[in-house]
Design an enzyme around this catalytic site. Structure first.
Site, PDB file in Angstrom:
ATOM      1  N   GLU A 305      61.917   4.939  41.215  1.00 20.99           N
ATOM      2  CA  GLU A 305      61.544   6.306  41.610  1.00 20.99           C
ATOM      3  C   GLU A 305      61.231   6.265  43.104  1.00 20.99           C
ATOM      4  O   GLU A 305      60.571   5.348  43.575  1.00 20.99           O
ATOM      5  CB  GLU A 305      60.324   6.741  40.777  1.00 20.99           C
ATOM      6  N   ASP A 349      68.627  11.003  36.224  1.00 19.32           N
ATOM      7  CA  ASP A 349      68.022  12.281  35.822  1.00 19.32           C
ATOM      8  C   ASP A 349      67.672  12.974  37.138  1.00 19.32           C
ATOM      9  O   ASP A 349      66.554  12.884  37.632  1.00 19.32           O
ATOM     10  CB  ASP A 349      66.781  11.996  34.964  1.00 19.32           C
ATOM     11  N   CYS A 402      68.032  19.042  34.325  1.00 22.80           N
ATOM     12  CA  CYS A 402      67.292  20.004  33.499  1.00 22.80           C
ATOM     13  C   CYS A 402      67.620  21.390  34.048  1.00 22.80           C
ATOM     14  O   CYS A 402      66.740  22.143  34.444  1.00 22.80           O
ATOM     15  CB  CYS A 402      65.803  19.711  33.570  1.00 22.80           C
TER      16      CYS A 402
END
Ligand SMILES: C[S@@+](CC[C@H](N)C(=O)[O-])C[C@H]1O[C@@H](n2cnc3c(N)ncnc32)[C@H](O)[C@@H]1O
Length: 466
Positions: A305, A349, A402
């Protein structure tokens, strides 16, 4: 003894728990507006700090969430009852008007109580000046119900269907247009989709494999769900009260997020299958599930990350992962800290508009703009390209957003595929056989929808390096 000559004082009524709930709702709206806060992060600690529990906490939660969701509709209604432009109304007074409008049009609060308490609220929080104005506007709004107001203030659906949907369902125009395009030949589902965005979702738990089971979570009061083999929904109650959640063996995770991780773990990989990578891991929900799945498959996940503090959240979320976790690192996925071809499965993602999660983050729709999407696309392409470099020939990359907005989904995948001859798109929908009607905008891709699947609108493309 009191002085019998003193003028009788008009005693202010003591503030009731419902008034305190309204005051809390008002303060959360101020935080959302002034500090770009998120309801789901600000509200629970504020309720705790004010000692609001049970029905009063539920009342405050509905006030805030419903008001934020319905802001577009309510602003059109309020604007129709003003003698000045909406933009000229003081922001705090507008918040009180929105809260009052929600009580009048969507909660069963009697009109006199909705108007009276809103006037008291604005007097207490802003001052006596605007109380007459708030009283007058809300009394006018109390003359009709929600559908009556929509008929009066929304554009004609025949000549301006996007404008009508935007006001009736409280989504910005550009979002309505982007969703219509994303629905493609199912654009007749638009009303259902926008309606689903305005309904609070159930809390969904994930039983992390090897650490917890669906049976354990069902015994704790949940109901097994039909899409993800690890999902359990809770109708009510605090997920933190479930032992497996408190112990990190289970978590709160949308079922769509579970499914994309499950699909990546199910993709066929020939040969070595030991090293998995999550490139954009923060705050760690998918990493926690993937690490558990990797552990059961004899593989190990590296969770990466860019933001250091979010990498810290990933470390917390994966603390119970055991042997399935190789480690957590803070690294920019576009400048990878690993050699090309190091991994067998990679999840990207990607940072995205988040417009697929409007049920859970209602304020996002008022913050995001088309320009945000335009800014995100180059980063999304760069992250997918780097992920394809990171996977070995024969390995797979899951590109996930998303968001159903095509620029972020098929647009990114097509652009990256066009630039390389060592990658092809694979069938991902077939990896989720229990999930009906989930075909995405490109052959083999998956698009989940709140109104069809009861999940966030997650997109998944599976790419294999040759
Ligand atoms: C959609 S979120 C990921 C959610 C996460 N997978 C989960 O399930 O909890 C995207 C994440 O990508 C991170 N990010 C943004 N740019 C990045 C970059 N260049 N490299 C790695 N991570 C990045 C963001 O900080 C954010 O945490």
């Amino acid at each position: 003894m009191s002085d019998p000559r003193a003028k009788p004082q008009r005693r202010r009524p003591r503030s009731t728990p419902a008034d305190q709930a309204r005051a809390a709702a008002f303060d959360v709206l101020a935080a959302i507006r002034e500090k770009d806060a998120y309801t789901n992060l600000v509200l629970p600690p504020l309720l705790r700090s004010r000692g609001l529990t049970g029905r009063d906490a539920a009342f405050a939660t509905e006030l805030v969430s419903g008001t934020v969701r319905r802001q577009g509709t309510y602003d059109a209604v309020i604007a129709a009852n003003l003698d000045r432009p909406l933009a000229k109304v003081d922001a705090a007074v507008l918040d009180a008007l929105r809260l009052g409008t929600h009580q009048l049009l969507a909660m069963r609060v009697p009109s006199h109580a909705a108007v009276g308490t809103s006037v008291d609220l604005v007097r207490a929080k802003v001052g006596p000046g605007p109380s007459g104005f708030v009283n007058a506007v809300l009394r006018k709004i109390s003359a009709h119900d929600l559908s009556g107001w929509v008929r009066r203030v929304a554009p004609d659906p025949a000549s301006d269907p996007v404008g009508f949907a935007s006001v009736a369902h409280s989504h910005p125009r550009w979002v309505v247009s982007a969703f219509t395009t994303a629905l493609g030949d199912r654009a007749d589902e638009l009303d259902d989709l926008l309606g689903a965005d305005n309904a609070p979702p159930k809390v969904t738990l994930v039983a992390r494999p090897g650490l917890s089971t669906v049976e354990e979570l069902v015994a704790a009061g949940g109901a097994a769900s039909s899409l993800s083999p690890y999902a359990v929904t809770l109708d009510s109650g605090d997920p933190g009260g479930v032992a497996a959640v408190a112990e990190g063996r289970a978590g709160v995770q949308d079922e769509g997020s579970q499914l994309v991780a499950v699909a990546l773990s199910r993709a066929a990989v020939e040969g070595r299958d030991e090293r998995w990578l999550d490139v954009c891991a923060g705050p760690g929900g998918k990493s926690a599930l993937l690490a558990a799945l990797a552990g059961s498959a004899g593989a190990r996940l590296l969770a990466s990350e860019r933001q250091v503090h979010r990498a810290g959240l990933v470390a917390g979320a994966t603390a119970t992962a055991g042997t399935g976790l190789l480690g957590v690192v803070a690294a920019d996925g576009t400048r990878p800290a690993w050699r090309d071809g190091s991994f067998d499965r990679v999840l990207v993602d990607a940072p995205c508009s988040g417009l697929g999660a409007l049920r859970r983050r209602p304020e996002s729709r008022w913050r995001r703009t088309q320009a945000d999407v335009d800014d995100l696309v180059p980063l999304q392409r760069a992250l997918l390209s780097s992920a394809l470099d990171a996977v070995r020939p024969g390995g797979v990359v899951a590109y996930v957003t998303c968001s159903p907005v095509l620029a972020e989904t098929s647009g990114v995948v097509e652009a990256v595929l066009a630039g390389r001859d060592d990658v092809h798109l694979e069938e991902a929908a077939g990896l989720l056989p229990g999930v009906p009607d989930c075909a995405g905008p490109l052959p083999g891709t998956v698009q989940l929808w709140p109104h069809r699947h009861g999940t966030d609108a997650m997109f998944l493309a599976l790419l294999r390096r040759s």
